[in-house]
Design a protein around this motif. Sequence first.
Motif, short mmCIF file in Angstrom:
data_model
loop_
_atom_site.label_atom_id
_atom_site.label_comp_id
_atom_site.label_asym_id
_atom_site.label_seq_id
_atom_site.Cartn_x
_atom_site.Cartn_y
_atom_site.Cartn_z
N GLY A 1 -11.48 1.00 -0.95
CA GLY A 1 -11.34 1.97 -2.04
C GLY A 1 -9.95 2.57 -2.14
N VAL A 2 -9.18 2.49 -1.07
CA VAL A 2 -7.77 2.88 -1.09
C VAL A 2 -6.97 1.68 -0.63
CG1 VAL A 2 -8.12 5.36 -0.74
CG2 VAL A 2 -7.86 3.88 1.24
N ALA B 1 2.34 -4.80 6.95
CA ALA B 1 1.73 -5.94 6.27
C ALA B 1 0.27 -6.11 6.70
CB ALA B 1 2.53 -7.21 6.54
N GLN B 2 0.02 -5.92 7.99
CA GLN B 2 -1.35 -6.06 8.49
C GLN B 2 -2.25 -4.96 7.93
OE1 GLN B 2 -1.71 -6.73 12.68
NE2 GLN B 2 -3.92 -6.47 12.67
N LEU B 3 -1.77 -3.71 7.91
CA LEU B 3 -2.56 -2.62 7.33
C LEU B 3 -2.79 -2.85 5.84
CD1 LEU B 3 -1.51 0.89 8.67
CD2 LEU B 3 -3.65 -0.33 9.01
N GLN B 4 -1.76 -3.33 5.16
CA GLN B 4 -1.89 -3.59 3.73
C GLN B 4 -2.98 -4.63 3.48
OE1 GLN B 4 1.63 -5.20 1.74
NE2 GLN B 4 1.25 -3.77 0.06
N GLU B 5 -3.02 -5.64 4.29
CA GLU B 5 -4.06 -6.69 4.17
C GLU B 5 -5.44 -6.11 4.47
OE1 GLU B 5 -6.22 -10.10 3.68
OE2 GLU B 5 -4.16 -9.73 3.07
N GLU B 6 -5.55 -5.32 5.52
CA GLU B 6 -6.84 -4.75 5.90
C GLU B 6 -7.40 -3.82 4.83
OE1 GLU B 6 -6.57 -2.90 9.75
OE2 GLU B 6 -5.99 -4.78 10.72
N TYR B 7 -6.53 -3.12 4.12
CA TYR B 7 -6.97 -2.18 3.09
C TYR B 7 -7.06 -2.80 1.70
CZ TYR B 7 -7.14 1.97 5.98
OH TYR B 7 -7.52 2.90 6.92
N VAL C 1 5.82 2.24 -2.97
CA VAL C 1 6.30 2.88 -4.19
C VAL C 1 7.75 3.29 -3.95
CG1 VAL C 1 5.97 4.83 -5.76
CG2 VAL C 1 3.98 3.75 -4.68
N ALA C 2 8.66 2.70 -4.70
CA ALA C 2 10.09 3.01 -4.56
C ALA C 2 10.55 2.91 -3.10
CB ALA C 2 10.40 4.39 -5.13
N ASN C 3 10.21 1.81 -2.46
CA ASN C 3 10.58 1.54 -1.07
C ASN C 3 9.99 2.51 -0.06
OD1 ASN C 3 11.97 -0.88 -1.41
ND2 ASN C 3 13.82 0.21 -2.01
N LYS C 4 8.91 3.19 -0.43
CA LYS C 4 8.19 4.06 0.49
C LYS C 4 6.73 3.65 0.49
CE LYS C 4 11.39 7.88 0.05
NZ LYS C 4 11.53 9.30 -0.18
N TRP C 5 6.04 3.95 1.58
CA TRP C 5 4.64 3.52 1.76
C TRP C 5 3.67 4.68 1.65
CZ3 TRP C 5 3.35 -1.54 2.10
CH2 TRP C 5 4.40 -2.43 2.30
N THR C 6 2.53 4.42 1.01
CA THR C 6 1.51 5.44 0.85
C THR C 6 0.16 4.79 0.55
OG1 THR C 6 0.99 7.51 -0.28
CG2 THR C 6 1.89 5.74 -1.64
N PHE C 7 -0.90 5.54 0.75
CA PHE C 7 -2.22 5.08 0.35
C PHE C 7 -2.50 5.60 -1.05
CE2 PHE C 7 -2.87 4.63 4.96
CZ PHE C 7 -3.43 3.36 4.98
N ARG C 8 -3.07 4.73 -1.89
CA ARG C 8 -3.44 5.08 -3.26
C ARG C 8 -4.84 4.55 -3.54
NH1 ARG C 8 0.30 8.47 -3.68
NH2 ARG C 8 2.21 8.05 -4.78
N GLU D 1 -4.04 0.10 18.65
CA GLU D 1 -3.64 1.50 18.78
C GLU D 1 -2.38 1.80 17.97
OE1 GLU D 1 -2.27 -0.62 22.57
OE2 GLU D 1 -4.08 -0.55 21.39
N GLU D 2 -1.50 0.83 17.84
CA GLU D 2 -0.30 1.02 17.03
C GLU D 2 -0.66 1.09 15.55
OE1 GLU D 2 2.03 -2.21 18.44
OE2 GLU D 2 2.76 -1.07 20.17
N LEU D 3 -1.61 0.27 15.14
CA LEU D 3 -2.08 0.32 13.76
C LEU D 3 -2.75 1.65 13.47
CD1 LEU D 3 -3.45 -3.29 13.20
CD2 LEU D 3 -1.31 -2.30 12.37
N ARG D 4 -3.49 2.16 14.42
CA ARG D 4 -4.14 3.47 14.25
C ARG D 4 -3.09 4.58 14.10
NH1 ARG D 4 -7.35 5.36 18.53
NH2 ARG D 4 -8.30 6.74 17.03
N LEU D 5 -2.02 4.52 14.90
CA LEU D 5 -0.95 5.51 14.78
C LEU D 5 -0.29 5.44 13.41
CD1 LEU D 5 0.81 5.09 18.25
CD2 LEU D 5 -0.45 7.09 17.46
N LEU D 6 0.00 4.23 12.97
CA LEU D 6 0.63 4.03 11.67
C LEU D 6 -0.27 4.54 10.55
CD1 LEU D 6 2.96 2.93 10.00
CD2 LEU D 6 1.88 0.66 10.14
N GLU D 7 -1.52 4.20 10.64
CA GLU D 7 -2.51 4.64 9.66
C GLU D 7 -2.57 6.18 9.61
OE1 GLU D 7 -6.85 2.86 8.90
OE2 GLU D 7 -6.63 3.83 10.84
N ALA D 8 -2.59 6.81 10.76
CA ALA D 8 -2.65 8.28 10.82
C ALA D 8 -1.40 8.91 10.20
CB ALA D 8 -2.80 8.73 12.27
N LEU D 9 -0.24 8.36 10.48
CA LEU D 9 1.00 8.88 9.89
C LEU D 9 0.96 8.79 8.37
CD1 LEU D 9 3.64 7.34 12.31
CD2 LEU D 9 3.14 9.77 12.00
#
Length: 95
Positions: free
Chosen positions: A70-71, A60-66, A76-83, A24-32
Amino acid sequence: MASLAEKRMEDAEERPADPTARPEELRLLEALLFASAEPIDQAALAKRMPEGVDIKAALAQLQEEYSSRGVNLVRVANKWTFRTAGDLSWLMTRE
């Protein structure tokens, strides 16, 4: 026959406990991250998450999962985003 609640409890007991990155915490982070129009820094993400979440571990866990999707979750410059995944960037070019 086990009730739905009993089944959920059994399922939860079978999964390894990881209080720093519960689903559920990963889902919250993903949604943000998905909802943000701009990359978000780690401190801003941590403020929006429940107390006690290891934001670094969750990212780190979300980064591994993705990593194979496709994204990708990127920093990027010490900030996180989906690309868009690098190998699919050709899809974003105009002819």
